[in-house]
Design an enzyme around this catalytic site. Structure first.
Site, PDB file in Angstrom:
ATOM      1  N   GLN A  14       0.852  -1.185   0.000  1.00  0.00           N
ATOM      2  CA  GLN A  14       0.000   0.000   0.000  1.00  0.00           C
ATOM      3  C   GLN A  14       0.889   1.237   0.000  1.00  0.00           C
ATOM      4  O   GLN A  14       1.750   1.387   0.869  1.00  0.00           O
ATOM      5  CB  GLN A  14      -0.861  -0.053   1.262  1.00  0.00           C
ATOM      6  CG  GLN A  14      -1.861   1.053   1.408  1.00  0.00           C
ATOM      7  CD  GLN A  14      -2.046   1.430   2.879  1.00  0.00           C
ATOM      8  OE1 GLN A  14      -1.074   1.638   3.598  1.00  0.00           O
ATOM      9  NE2 GLN A  14      -3.291   1.534   3.302  1.00  0.00           N
ATOM     10  N   SER A  53       1.504   6.761   2.545  1.00  0.00           N
ATOM     11  CA  SER A  53       2.237   7.720   3.378  1.00  0.00           C
ATOM     12  C   SER A  53       3.447   8.287   2.665  1.00  0.00           C
ATOM     13  O   SER A  53       4.091   7.615   1.869  1.00  0.00           O
ATOM     14  CB  SER A  53       2.719   7.041   4.654  1.00  0.00           C
ATOM     15  OG  SER A  53       1.643   6.614   5.416  1.00  0.00           O
ATOM     16  N   SER A 112       5.105  -1.284   4.019  1.00  0.00           N
ATOM     17  CA  SER A 112       5.386  -2.656   4.457  1.00  0.00           C
ATOM     18  C   SER A 112       5.447  -3.552   3.245  1.00  0.00           C
ATOM     19  O   SER A 112       4.587  -3.478   2.365  1.00  0.00           O
ATOM     20  CB  SER A 112       4.272  -3.181   5.368  1.00  0.00           C
ATOM     21  OG  SER A 112       4.069  -2.316   6.432  1.00  0.00           O
ATOM     22  N   GLU A 169      -8.153  -1.295   6.565  1.00  0.00           N
ATOM     23  CA  GLU A 169      -6.900  -1.404   7.300  1.00  0.00           C
ATOM     24  C   GLU A 169      -7.142  -1.437   8.807  1.00  0.00           C
ATOM     25  O   GLU A 169      -6.586  -2.258   9.522  1.00  0.00           O
ATOM     26  CB  GLU A 169      -5.972  -0.229   6.953  1.00  0.00           C
ATOM     27  CG  GLU A 169      -4.684  -0.240   7.772  1.00  0.00           C
ATOM     28  CD  GLU A 169      -3.717   0.874   7.386  1.00  0.00           C
ATOM     29  OE1 GLU A 169      -4.160   1.861   6.773  1.00  0.00           O
ATOM     30  OE2 GLU A 169      -2.526   0.729   7.695  1.00  0.00           O
ATOM     31  N   ASN A 221      -2.914   6.862  17.521  1.00  0.00           N
ATOM     32  CA  ASN A 221      -4.013   6.835  18.496  1.00  0.00           C
ATOM     33  C   ASN A 221      -4.810   8.138  18.449  1.00  0.00           C
ATOM     34  O   ASN A 221      -6.039   8.128  18.583  1.00  0.00           O
ATOM     35  CB  ASN A 221      -3.454   6.653  19.911  1.00  0.00           C
ATOM     36  CG  ASN A 221      -3.070   5.213  20.201  1.00  0.00           C
ATOM     37  OD1 ASN A 221      -3.139   4.361  19.309  1.00  0.00           O
ATOM     38  ND2 ASN A 221      -2.670   4.950  21.426  1.00  0.00           N
TER      39      ASN A 221
END
Lengths: 370, 404, 370, 404
Positions: free
Chosen positions: D123, D126, D158, D241, D367
Site C-alpha cells: 500500500q 504515506s 510494508s 486497514e 491513536n
C-alpha cells in the site's frame, strides 16, 4: 457464543426503556431519592407484576417467564441507564439467584413465585463489617434453640435490606457456613438504613437477636455464595453498561451544544478524544457483558471466568467513564441539579460492592489459573 | 526535617511557638455564624502576630518578607486545621491582585481590613455561559455619568454569602472582540441589587453561590486596573489563583491525603497487603513530588524567577493526585467507602471527599485548560486557530444559552 | 532544603553541556554504539582527567574535588541528556560510592584516586541471574584458598562490566555476604558483553573460576549494598531528568515545525496536552531529583526515603515521557535514524536496572513505615 | 470453547482438521527467500482448501461465506504461527478495496493471483510530509496521452521489497483542495523507475521501505476507482486497514500476549506475587474485552451492520493493550527485559516486542487520529476548524519539508 441481541431482546429493551422514560424520569428518581422509602412501589409493581420482569430467570413452572440472563441483563441495563428506584438488583437478581442456587425445595416453594411476581422483595446478606462477600460469617452466627434456628449478630451493606420481605443471610452455623432465610418482620430483627455515597442505591445494616430463621438445605453453602456472586457480577455489569451508555449520550449531547471560545467544546480534541475513550470503554464493556450473560445462560462452565472478567474489567471502567462524564460537562456537571453526579456515585458504589479492586483481580487470576 | 540556617530558622521557631500557643482546636458543632466569628478572631490574631500577608508590602499591612517565610508558615500550619478558609480567596487571589494593580487609595482602603480578617472577599468571574472561556462573559457594566450600572449573573462564587467585597469582571464594551471590552471592578457585596443564592454541588453541600446583579451602581473608583483593561487584570488574578490552588497546603484532616489513607490501611488491616502497599507508595511519591515541585517554585520565586504559568503544573498535579487517591481509598476501604452507619459521624468523610474530587479538575480552570496554558505559555507551542479572536463580542455565540 | 541550583552549579551544567555538544553529538553516540567498545575513551578522558568530574563526591585529600552529589547529579543529567558514551554511572557513581561505603582503607588507597581521576574504570556487580540487587549472593561464592580469597560463579547485568579495570562484586562468603574487589585482568575472570535493549548502555556477564579477589573489610556488607543502591537510584534519577529535558525539547521543536492538516501539529490539543503532561512529569521529576541530591549531601538520614521516592517515581515517569516523545513524533520518531528511540530504550532500561516496579514501590513503602 | 450449531460448526471442524494436517512447523533458520517461497506454497494450499478469501465473491476466487466463518478460521488459526505475513496487506486492505471498487477486469486479473499467493501487494499512501494527513501527499501523477507518469516518494511501505503490485495514491490535480485532486492507481512494482529502499525502524529491523517513483509510466486502466476520486478509495482502504489491524489475531508467539506473559511469570517464579497476579489479570481482561469487541463487530457485520469507523475502537484498543503489556512484562522480568546473553536466542524476543510497541499506536493512523475518527464519525461530534479545507493544494504548507 452470541454477542448481539436478537430482535426480541431488542424489543424488550425498547419496552423497558419506554416504561422508564414515562415512569422513572430523572425528576422521579430524585423524588424517591429525597423521600425516605428508598424505592418506588408503583414503579416496582409495573416492572415486576405488570411486565413480569422480576422472574426472567425463573422457569415458567415456578412462576417466572423462563427467559434468561441475557434478557435480565437487558432489563438491568435499562434500570442502570435510568437509575430506576426499584429493588430489582437485590430481589430479581441476587435473591432469586440465591434461592435457585440453594436448591432447597421448601424455600423455592415458599419464596420463588413471590420473588418472580415482585410481590415479595428479597435481599441477600453475605457481608459483615468490612463489606467483603462471605464476611458475614464473622459477624452472624446461627444456633438451634427451642426447635428452630435463630440468628445472632449483624450483617451490613445489604442492598435493599431495609425494605426486603425476605432476607437471605450467610452465617456461621455450628458445622460451618450456612444460608438462612429470615422474614422481614421476624422477631428480633433490627434494620438500619445506612447512609450511602450513592443516594439511589439503598443499603442497610441488619441486627439479629435470637431472630428465627429457616436454614436452607441442599447445595453446598460456599458454592452457593460463589454462584450468586458470579451472577451478581454479571448483573452489576449490566447496570454499568446501561449507565455508561447514558452518560456518554449526555456528554456527547452537551459537548455538541456547549460553545466556548467560539465553537462547540466537542470540537476540541481534549473533549472529543475524551468522549472517544469513553466510547471505547463502553463498547468493550458491552462486549464483555454480552459474553458473560451468554455464558450464564448457555455455557455455565465458562461463567466463573466470564463473571470474574466482567467484574474486574467493568467495575473500574464504568467509574472512569462516569468521572469523565462529569469532567467533560465542566462546572455544570458538578452541580447537584445535573444528573451526572448520580452516575458517578452509582458507578463508584458499583465498583466496590463486591469488594475492592484487588480482590476482583485476584479472583480473575485464580480462575485463569495464573 | 528541613535543614536551614539564619533568619528563616528564627522565623520558623517563632511560627511554631505561636501556632502551638494560639491555634484553635477544630470545632465541629458550632453554627456557621459562630465559626465565622471564630475565624475572624483568629485572622486578627494572625495579623497582630505578624503572620498575615507575609510577602505583602509593609506599608499596607503586610510583612514584607519572602516566599521562603511564606513556605515556612505553610509547612508549620500544615500540622493544624486553621480556620482560614473564609479568607482564602482574599489572601490568595484578590489581595495579591490589589497589590499588583490597585491604586494607592485602593490598597490603603482594602488591604489592611482584608489582612485583619475584618473583610471577606470573593471573586466574580464565571458565568453560566462563560466557564473555561471566561472572556465570553455577558454581565454588563454600563457607564452612567461617572458611575457604572451592573446587570448580569455570576456563578461558582465561593464564599459569596459571607463576602463583603467582590472582584467583579464585567463587559463594558460589547462592540470590540471579547477580550478587549472587559473591566474589573471592586463591588460592595452589601450594595442594593446584589443578591446571593447558594448553589448545591454534587457533594450535596453549597460552598458555591450564584450572584445576581440587578442595576447595581458602582462608583468610578471601583475600577481595578484600567477601564476595558479587565482581561489583563483577570489574567493577573487567575495566575495568583493557580498558584494558590496548586500550592495550597494539604489539610491534616483531608481523608484523601497519603498520611490519612496509610492510617486507614493500618486501621482496617490492609497495610500488609502488597498491592495496597504499592499503591500507597505511589500515592506518597506523587504527593511528595508535587510538594517538592511547589517548594521549588517558591525557592525560584525567591531567587527572582516568578512561577508564571508554571502554577498550572501545580494545579493540574493536585487534581491528578486526588484522582489517584480516590482509587487508593477504594482499594483500602472497599464497600465501606460507599456506605456507613448514620451513627458514625466520620463515616461520610471519605465519601464526601470522593464526591468533591471532580471539583479539583474543573474549578479554577479545568485540567484541559491547564494543559493548554502549559502548552501555550510555558512550552510556547503554537495556538489553536482562534475563531472568535477578532469578532466583536456582540456577534459571538456563547455558552449553551440564548444571548442576554 | 535547597531545590534550585546555585550559579556555580549552573556554570558546571553549561560547561558539561558544551563539552558534550562538541564531543558527544548524536553522530558520535551512534558511532560508539555501532562500534564494539561500548564507550568513548577520548571523551572519558575529557570528562574525568581533564574536567575532573569523576571524583566529584571524593574529597580532595583522596584525589577528588570534594564537591558533592548535587554537582554529580548535574553531570549525570547532562550525560543522560546526551546519552554520552562514557562509563560514568558505573565508575564515578556506583564504584566510587561502593568504595566510599566500604570504609576499607586498603581499598580506598588502591582504588579511589584512580577512580576519581578516571584512570581506573570501576564497575559494581551486585546482581545474579534475575538482575535483582543483592542476588549475586546466589550465584557467586567466595572461598579462602592458598592464602587468599577466590571467587567462583557468575554475576550478570554489570553496567560497564566489560571494560572495568576493577569489579566490586557482592558474593557469599563462608560467614555470609561480603564485598570483593577483582581486577579486570584477574586470572579466571571471563567477561561476556550482553545484548541489551539499550544499545548505549553496555552490560556484561562475568564468570569467575577461582578468580583471586580482595575481600573488603570495614562496613557491614548488606548496609553497603543498601547505601550504594540508594545512591544509584539518585544517579539514575539524574540521568532520567536529563533525558526527559532533552526529549521534551525535541518534541516541542518538532511539533512546532511539523505541519499536518494545514497547521503545526503542536497546535492540536492532543499533541499540546501530551507535551504539557511530559512537562509536568519532567518538572516534578526534577524537583524530586534536587531533593534527593540535596539529601545525599546534607541530610543523609533522609536519603533512604528520598532515594526510594526518586527511584519509584522517576523510573516509570521517564519511560512514559520517552514513550510519549516517540508517539508525538509520529512515524519519524519510530525510525532508527531519529534519536527518540535511543531515549525510549535507555528509559526502559533505567526503569528496570534496580529491579521491577513492585520492588521499588515496596522499598518505598517499607521506608515510609506503611 | 464456543458453542455453535449448524454450518459454522461444520466449517470449524473442517478448518481444525485441515490446519492440523497442513500447518507448517515454525521455521527459524531459513533465508528470507526460502521463507517467502514457503509462504507462497502455504497460501496456495489455503486457496486450494477453500480457506482463502473466505468472505470474498466466489466468481473472483473467494468463498462467498460470512464473517462468522472468517472468525472461526481466525480463532482456529490463532493456535498456529501460519506464514501468512507477506499476504496481510493484500488480503486485509488491497484485496477488499479491489472487491469494493475494482472494475470486473481488474477483479478478474488481480484477485485470484492474490488469493493463491502468487502475487504480493503493498500500500503506497504515506509520505515523509504526509503522515496523519495522508491527503496532503505530494507524489504527482501527470497525464501523458492515455498514460500517467508518476514522480515522488512514499514511505512506511510494508512489504514493498517483496511486492508485485502496489495501491498507489498520487496527486493528479494540485489546483483543487487537497482531497479533491487525488487518484488511486494499481502500480506494477517491477516497472522501470520504481525503486525500493529498506527503512530501518527503532527495533533495528527493516519491515518498512521507502519507495521512489522516477518517471514511472502507468496505463489508463491502472486507475482504481475514479480519476480525482482517490480520496474516497483511500477512505475505503483505510477502513479495511483499521479493521484488519484491530481484528488481527494475536500471534501465539507474541511475547506480549497475556498467555505468554503468564507463562513467563510462572517460569520466573513471579506468578505467586499478588502484584504480578493482579496486573496479569488486568491484562487478560483488557485483551479479552478487545477480542470480544472484535467478535461482536463481526457478528454485527453478519447481521448487516458493517463496522464502519468502529474499527478504530479495535485499532486503538489493540495499541493500548500492548502498552499495558509492556508494563506487565517489565514487572515480571525486571532487568532480564533489558539485557540477555548473546547465546540466548529467545532472549531478545521481549526487547524487540517492547521496541516494536510504539508502532502500534503510530502506524496505520496514530491513536490521536483514531480518537478523532471515533469522535467525528461514530459520535458525530463537531469537527475541528479545518484551515486547509478549501485551499488549493498548491498553496498549502505541508510536513516539515520544502515543497516538492
Amino acid at each position: 457464543m452470541r454477542l448481539v441481541l436478537d430482535s426480541e431482546q431488542r424489543q424488550l429493551r425498547s419496552t423497558v426503556r419506554e416504561l422508564l422514560a414515562d415512569h422513572a424520569p430523572p425528576t422521579r428518581v430524585r423524588e424517591v431519592m429525597d423521600g425516605g422509602d428508598g424505592y418506588d412501589p408503583a414503579l416496582w409493581r409495573r416492572v415486576s407484576a405488570e411486565l413480569g420482569l422480576a422472574g426472567l430467570v425463573v422457569s415458567e413452572s415456578r412462576g417466572g417467564s423462563g427467559a434468561g440472563h441475557v434478557e435480565r441483563c437487558v432489563v438491568l441495563e435499562e434500570l442502570g441507564r435510568a437509575l430506576a428506584p426499584v429493588p430489582y438488583l437485590a430481589s430479581a437478581a441476587l435473591a432469586v439467584d440465591t434461592v435457585l442456587a440453594l436448591e432447597d425445595a421448601t424455600l423455592e416453594q415458599r419464596l420463588l413465585a413471590g420473588l418472580a411476581s415482585g410481590e415479595r422483595i428479597g435481599a441477600v446478606a453475605p457481608a459483615g463489617d468490612d463489606g467483603d462477600w462471605g464476611s458475614a460469617t464473622a459477624s452472624l452466627t446461627a444456633g438451634w434453640r427451642d426447635g428452630g434456628w435463630v440468628l445472632d449478630g449483624h450483617v451490613s451493606f445489604v442492598v435493599s435490606g431495609d425494605v426486603a420481605d425476605t432476607v437471605l443471610a450467610y452465617a456461621t452455623a455450628p458445622e460451618g457456613p450456612a444460608w438462612f432465610a429470615v422474614s422481614g418482620d421476624a422477631a428480633g430483627l433490627g434494620r438500619t438504613r445506612l447512609r450511602t455515597l450513592d443516594p439511589t442505591r439503598p443499603m442497610a445494616r441488619l441486627e439479629f437477636a435470637s431472630t428465627p430463621a429457616h436454614r436452607a438445605d441442599g447445595a453446598d453453602p460456599a458454592a452457593v455464595l460463589e454462584a450468586v456472586r458470579d451472577r451478581a457480577a454479571v448483573a452489576l455489569t449490566a447496570e454499568r453498561v446501561g449507565m455508561m451508555s447514558r452518560v456518554l449520550e449526555m456528554t456527547v449531547d452537551y459537548t455538541k451544544s456547549r460553545v466556548q471560545f467560539g465553537r462547540p467544546v466537542g470540537s476540541y480534541q481534549a473533549v472529543k478524544h475524551g468522549c472517544a475513550d469513553m466510547y471505547c470503554a463502553y463498547q468493550q464493556a458491552e462486549s464483555v457483558l454480552r459474553y458473560a450473560a451468554w455464558a450464564a445462560d448457555h455455557a455455565p462452565a465458562e461463567l466463573p471466568l466470564a463473571a470474574a472478567l466482567a467484574q474486574a474489567h467493568t467495575g473500574p471502567a464504568s467509574f472512569r467513564v462516569a468521572a469523565d462524564a462529569v469532567q467533560l460537562h465542566g462546572g455544570v456537571g458538578y452541580t447537584w441539579e445535573h444528573d451526572a453526579h448520580l452516575y458517578y456515585k452509582r458507578a463508584k458504589t458499583s465498583e466496590l460492592l463486591l469488594g475492592a479492586a484487588d480482590q476482583q483481580r485476584e479472583r480473575l487470576a485464580e480462575r485463569l489459573g495464573v | 526535617m528541613d535543614v536551614e540556617d539564619g533568619p528563616v530558622d528564627t522565623f520558623r521557631a517563632r511560627v511554631r511557638q505561636w501556632l502551638a500557643d494560639n491555634a484553635p482546636e477544630p470545632t465541629v458543632n458550632r453554627s456557621p455564624e459562630e465559626q465565622l466569628a471564630a475565624a475572624k478572631r483568629f485572622q486578627a490574631a494572625l495579623y497582630d502576630a505578624g503572620f498575615a500577608g507575609i510577602t505583602w508590602p509593609v506599608e499596607f499591612g503586610g510583612q514584607g518578607l519572602t516566599a521562603a517565610e511564606q513556605q515556612v508558615f505553610n509547612d508549620e500550619a500544615a500540622d493544624y486545621d486553621l480556620p482560614t478558609d473564609p479568607f482564602m480567596i482574599g489572601m490568595g487571589m484578590c489581595g495579591p491582585t490589589l497589590v499588583d494593580l490597585g491604586t494607592t487609595e485602593q490598597k490603603t482602603r482594602y488591604l489592611r481590613p482584608l489582612l485583619r480578617g475584618e473583610r471577606i472577599w470573593c471573586q466574580l468571574f464565571s458565568e453560566p455561559g462563560a466557564g473555561s472561556d471566561v472572556a465570553s462573559l455577558q454581565t454588563r457594566a454600563v457607564g452612567d455619568g461617572s458611575d457604572w450600572v451592573v446587570n448580569g449573573q455570576k456563578v461558582w462564587t465561593s464564599g459569596a454569602q459571607q463576602a463583603d467585597f467582590g472582584a467583579l469582571l464585567a463587559r463594558t464594551d460589547p462592540d470590540v472582540p471579547k477580550h478587549q471590552g472587559l473591566t474589573m471592578f471592586i463591588v460592595d457585596m452589601h450594595a442594593p441589587g446584589v443578591s446571593v443564592r447558594p448553589l448545591r454541588d454534587m457533594t450535596g453541600r453549597a460552598p458555591f453561590n450564584e450572584v445576581y446583579f440587578d442595576d447595581v451602581r458602582l462608583p468610578a473608583d471601583a475600577v481595578l486596573g484600567e477601564v476595558d483593561g479587565g482581561w489583563a487584570a483577570a489574567v493577573t488574578m487567575l495566575g495568583h489563583e493557580r498558584v494558590s490552588i496548586g500550592g495550597s497546603v494539604r489539610r491534616r484532616h483531608d481523608p484523601l491525603a497519603y498520611t490519612n489513607l496509610a492510617e486507614l490501611a493500618r486501621r482496617t488491616g490492609r497495610a500488609d497487603d502488597p498491592v495496597v502497599r504499592g499503591e500507597l507508595a505511589e500515592l506518597y511519591a506523587a504527593e511528595r513530588a508535587l510538594t517538592l515541585f511547589n517548594s521549588r517554585l517558591r525557592q525560584e520565586a525567591d531567587s527572582g524567577t516568578p512561577p508564571g504559568a508554571r502554577g498550572s503544573v501545580a494545579k493540574l498535579g493536585g487534581a491528578e493526585l486526588l484522582w489517584r487517591a480516590v482509587r487508593v481509598a477504594g482499594l483500602i476501604a472497599g464497600a465501606r467507602t460507599a456506605a456507613w452507619d448514620p451513627a458514625d459521624e466520620a463515616g461520610e468523610e471519605l465519601a464526601v471527599a470522593i464526591n468533591a474530587t471532580p471539583a479539583s479538575s474543573i474549578a479554577g480552570g479545568t485540567n484541559q485548560i491547564q494543559r493548554g496554558i502549559i502548552g501555550d505559555r510555558v512550552l510556547g507551542l503554537p495556538k489553536e486557530p482562534q475563531v472568535d479572536r477578532d469578532v466583536p463580542f456582540r456577534e459571538l455565540r456563547v455558552g449553551t444559552q440564548p444571548r442576554a
